[in-house]
Design an enzyme around this catalytic site. Structure first.
Site, PDB file in Angstrom:
ATOM      1  N   GLY A  44       9.869 -11.121   4.904  1.00 29.44           N
ATOM      2  CA  GLY A  44      11.169 -11.540   4.370  1.00 29.44           C
ATOM      3  C   GLY A  44      12.374 -10.866   4.991  1.00 29.44           C
ATOM      4  N   ILE A  59      10.884 -24.254   1.934  1.00 32.70           N
ATOM      5  CA  ILE A  59      10.001 -24.770   0.885  1.00 32.70           C
ATOM      6  C   ILE A  59      10.540 -24.230  -0.443  1.00 32.70           C
ATOM      7  CG2 ILE A  59       7.620 -24.913   0.042  1.00 32.70           C
ATOM      8  CD1 ILE A  59       7.990 -26.132   2.840  1.00 32.70           C
ATOM      9  N   HIS A  84       3.116 -17.951  -3.256  1.00 32.43           N
ATOM     10  CA  HIS A  84       2.640 -17.194  -2.103  1.00 32.43           C
ATOM     11  C   HIS A  84       1.137 -17.008  -2.308  1.00 32.43           C
ATOM     12  CE1 HIS A  84       2.882 -13.451   0.616  1.00 32.43           C
ATOM     13  NE2 HIS A  84       1.635 -13.589   0.261  1.00 32.43           N
ATOM     14  N   LYS A 140       6.081  -7.054  -3.758  1.00 35.92           N
ATOM     15  CA  LYS A 140       5.169  -7.631  -4.737  1.00 35.92           C
ATOM     16  C   LYS A 140       5.081  -6.718  -5.959  1.00 35.92           C
ATOM     17  CE  LYS A 140       2.638  -9.807  -1.015  1.00 35.92           C
ATOM     18  NZ  LYS A 140       1.590  -9.595  -0.013  1.00 35.92           N
ATOM     19  N   GLU A 185       2.253 -16.408   7.954  1.00 38.81           N
ATOM     20  CA  GLU A 185       2.074 -15.157   8.708  1.00 38.81           C
ATOM     21  C   GLU A 185       0.636 -14.660   8.629  1.00 38.81           C
ATOM     22  OE1 GLU A 185       4.692 -12.090   7.174  1.00 38.81           O
ATOM     23  OE2 GLU A 185       6.426 -13.412   7.273  1.00 38.81           O
ATOM     24  N   ASN A 239      -1.219 -10.907   8.371  1.00 43.09           N
ATOM     25  CA  ASN A 239      -1.039  -9.461   8.216  1.00 43.09           C
ATOM     26  C   ASN A 239      -2.274  -8.763   8.767  1.00 43.09           C
ATOM     27  OD1 ASN A 239       1.433  -9.796   6.910  1.00 43.09           O
ATOM     28  ND2 ASN A 239       0.418 -10.085   4.959  1.00 43.09           N
ATOM     29  N   ARG A 253      -3.735  -5.900   8.713  1.00 46.53           N
ATOM     30  CA  ARG A 253      -4.005  -4.595   8.101  1.00 46.53           C
ATOM     31  C   ARG A 253      -4.739  -4.815   6.781  1.00 46.53           C
ATOM     32  NH1 ARG A 253       1.199  -6.122   6.626  1.00 46.53           N
ATOM     33  NH2 ARG A 253       1.465  -6.283   4.352  1.00 46.53           N
ATOM     34  N   VAL A 312      -2.115  -3.639   0.213  1.00 43.81           N
ATOM     35  CA  VAL A 312      -2.049  -2.946  -1.079  1.00 43.81           C
ATOM     36  C   VAL A 312      -2.943  -3.651  -2.103  1.00 43.81           C
ATOM     37  CG1 VAL A 312      -0.526  -2.330  -2.998  1.00 43.81           C
ATOM     38  CG2 VAL A 312       0.305  -2.127  -0.651  1.00 43.81           C
TER      39      VAL A 312
HETATM   40  C1  MV4 Z   1       9.548 -19.066   3.304  1.00 50.44           C
HETATM   41  C2  MV4 Z   1      10.005 -19.501   2.041  1.00 50.44           C
HETATM   42  C3  MV4 Z   1      10.338 -20.828   1.914  1.00 50.44           C
HETATM   43  N1  MV4 Z   1      10.260 -21.648   2.973  1.00 50.44           N
HETATM   44  N2  MV4 Z   1       9.484 -19.929   4.333  1.00 50.44           N
HETATM   45  C4  MV4 Z   1       9.406 -14.438   2.343  1.00 50.44           C
HETATM   46  C5  MV4 Z   1       8.481 -13.400   2.890  1.00 50.44           C
HETATM   47  C6  MV4 Z   1       7.859 -13.971   4.101  1.00 50.44           C
HETATM   48  N3  MV4 Z   1       6.469 -13.601   4.161  1.00 50.44           N
HETATM   49  C7  MV4 Z   1       8.061 -15.428   3.974  1.00 50.44           C
HETATM   50  N4  MV4 Z   1       8.944 -15.644   2.875  1.00 50.44           N
HETATM   51  C8  MV4 Z   1       9.311 -16.890   2.535  1.00 50.44           C
HETATM   52  N5  MV4 Z   1       9.206 -17.798   3.524  1.00 50.44           N
HETATM   53  C9  MV4 Z   1       9.837 -21.184   4.145  1.00 50.44           C
HETATM   54  N6  MV4 Z   1       9.787 -22.010   5.186  1.00 50.44           N
HETATM   55  C10 MV4 Z   1      10.108 -18.591   1.007  1.00 50.44           C
HETATM   56  C11 MV4 Z   1       9.782 -17.262   1.261  1.00 50.44           C
HETATM   57  C12 MV4 Z   1       9.970 -16.399   0.142  1.00 50.44           C
HETATM   58  C13 MV4 Z   1       8.927 -15.791  -0.482  1.00 50.44           C
HETATM   59  C14 MV4 Z   1       7.636 -15.970  -0.039  1.00 50.44           C
HETATM   60  C15 MV4 Z   1       6.598 -15.389  -0.680  1.00 50.44           C
HETATM   61  C16 MV4 Z   1       6.857 -14.602  -1.789  1.00 50.44           C
HETATM   62  C17 MV4 Z   1       8.112 -14.389  -2.234  1.00 50.44           C
HETATM   63  C18 MV4 Z   1       9.171 -14.985  -1.598  1.00 50.44           C
HETATM   64  C19 MV4 Z   1      10.441 -14.777  -2.069  1.00 50.44           C
HETATM   65  C20 MV4 Z   1      11.478 -15.355  -1.431  1.00 50.44           C
HETATM   66  C21 MV4 Z   1      11.267 -16.159  -0.316  1.00 50.44           C
END
Ligand code: MV4
Length: 448
Positions: free
Chosen positions: A165, A203, A208, A237, A288, A290, A292, A295
């Protein structure tokens, strides 16, 4: 198997790795900074080495100090835990040059998945859908507008070297896309020394959902189901659970197979996680990898009955995975609560200091992963997590009841923690119904 291993970390994960080593008959070397002389795991180590002053850049991130400690203590391997040097490809190369085994994936794999643009391409080669977006980096304002208009607003501008993020910008229209492009580039350049950005469709209110994978150096890769990590605040988290309350067996198989294809394409071995966004319509999109141990690995360990740290160490020693996909049977429901030294009534402000009283929960279905003890002083220099409470029960409903009981038993005096917040979340009707998404915590706090 290794005779002796150095743990390049602190806190609960250092203790967790040490416990695995002891059960495998491996001698342990603990390292610590000057602020961490009273770390619990130091008492159980075969040897301890001070690696520098409190700031992590001078201690837990100090590659020469760690390598010197490893050489002096004569270890064969280093386990990095999470954070710090766990996803640093350069460190892995240095270990290799010094004939020390890094317990984790190869330097090449870490570098590959650390570049989020390269990881998107990797997923496409593995025939896994990413979020609709740019083909590769976007380099000019014209390219930004062309891509954003084509996929449709709102879009997210993300840093290629980011992840978790950091360096993200939402754009609702052409003007915010242009300004977001420049500010994301500047932030990425400052934070990662790499201004490269790419674009994805935003999105809305996703979950997640991440898949745990394990691979060995003989080409075997398995998945151990998913974790729902939707409950986050500012990309930290708070609580993770497995299984995801809304995932069907069919989707789990589909996502597991997709994660394994990505891992295979990346030449992955060791423990790893493939992250997806899961939308309200049941579509999943790769975001993505990760590279590793994470947690939240205990929720998977509880449901799968597999010790992920031991598997990582065995794999690093060249052994084969102890299980095949068919042998992995996931059972029950696990929830992990991150007990952080933070004041949730003051915007989660860190609350370091002396733990004057600590009564830790236990009993059926309860696991307590923590380096904290009564009389321990939480230092202000590092991450604020002091414990992970994990519950495992046959059903989600029972896991919630056990969690309430365990959180009731937990008594911490001297510092503020996130524990009282969890009591309130566990009473929330949306949480109880499993209706959670990445906006839950913000909505929760906007109502209080
Ligand atoms: C996103 C998304 C919505 N649309 N990508 C935040 C952390 C990183 N790993 C990816 N993240 C996000 N990517 C698209 N195309 C929303 C997030 C996101 C999010 C993702 C997982 C858990 C919490 C979040 C909180 C805000 C935004």
């Amino acid at each position: 198997m290794f005779r002796r291993l150095l743990i390049a970390n602190r806190g609960e994960i250092a203790l967790r790795v040490m416990r695995a080593c002891k059960e495998l008959g491996i001698e342990t070397v603990a390292v610590y900074s000057q602020a961490d002389r009273d770390q619990l795991h130091l008492r159980f180590a075969d040897e301890t080495v001070c690696i520098g002053p409190a700031p992590s850049t001078e201690s837990y991130l100090n590659i020469p100090a760690l390598i010197a400690a490893a050489e002096i203590a004569d270890v064969e391997a280093i386990h990095p835990g999470y954070g710090f040097l766990s996803e640093n490809a350069h460190f892995v190369e240095v270990c290799q040059e010094c004939d020390i085994t890094f317990v984790g994936p190869s330097a090449e794999t870490i570098a590959l998945v650390g570049d989020k643009v390269a990881a998107r391409e990797l997923a496409r080669r593995a025939d896994v859908a990413g979020v609709p977006g740019s083909d590769g980096p976007v380099e000019t304002e014209a390219e930004v507008l062309e891509t954003a208009r084509q996929i449709g607003y709102p879009v997210l501008i993300k840093a290629a070297a980011g992840g978790g993020g950091r360096g993200m910008r939402v754009a609702e229209d052409d003007a915010s896309a242009i300004s977001g492009f420049h500010s994301a580039r500047a932030e990425a350049e400052a934070a990662f020394n790499n201004p490269t950005v790419y674009i994805e469709k935003l999105i809305q209110r996703p979950r997640h959902v991440e898949i745990q994978i394990l691979g060995d150096m003989h080409g075997n890769i398995v998945h151990l189901g998913e974790r729902d990590c939707s409950l986050q605040r500012r990309h930290q988290k708070l609580l993770e659970e497995s299984p995801c309350p809304v995932l069907t067996e069919e989707k789990r198989r589909e996502m597991g197979a997709a994660a394994i294809r990505i891992a295979r394409e990346a030449g992955y071995y060791s423990a790893g996680t493939v992250e997806f966004l899961y939308d309200a319509e049941g579509n999943f999109y790769f975001i993505e990898v990760n590279a590793r141990i994470q947690v939240e690995h205990p929720v998977t360990e509880e449901c799968a009955g597999i010790d992920l740290i031991k598997e990582m160490i065995r794999v690093a020693a060249g052994e084969r995975l102890s299980v095949t996909q068919d042998e992995i049977k996931l059972s029950g429901h696990a929830i992990e609560f991150r007990i952080n030294a933070e004041d949730t009534t003051r915007k989660f402000q860190p609350s370091p200091g002396l733990i004057e009283t600590l009564i830790q929960p236990s009993g059926p279905g309860v696991r307590w992963d923590s380096h904290a003890y009564q009389g321990y002083r939480v230092p202000p220099h590092y991450d604020s997590m002091v414990a992970k409470l994990i519950v495992h029960r046959p059903t989600r409903r029972e896991a919630i009841e056990t969690a309430k009981r365990a959180l009731d038993e937990l008594t911490v005096e001297g510092i503020s923690t996130t524990a009282p917040l969890f009591q309130r979340i566990l009473e929330h009707s949306d949480f109880v119904a499993g209706e959670i998404d990445t906006g839950f915590i913000d909505r929760f706090f906007s109502h209080t």
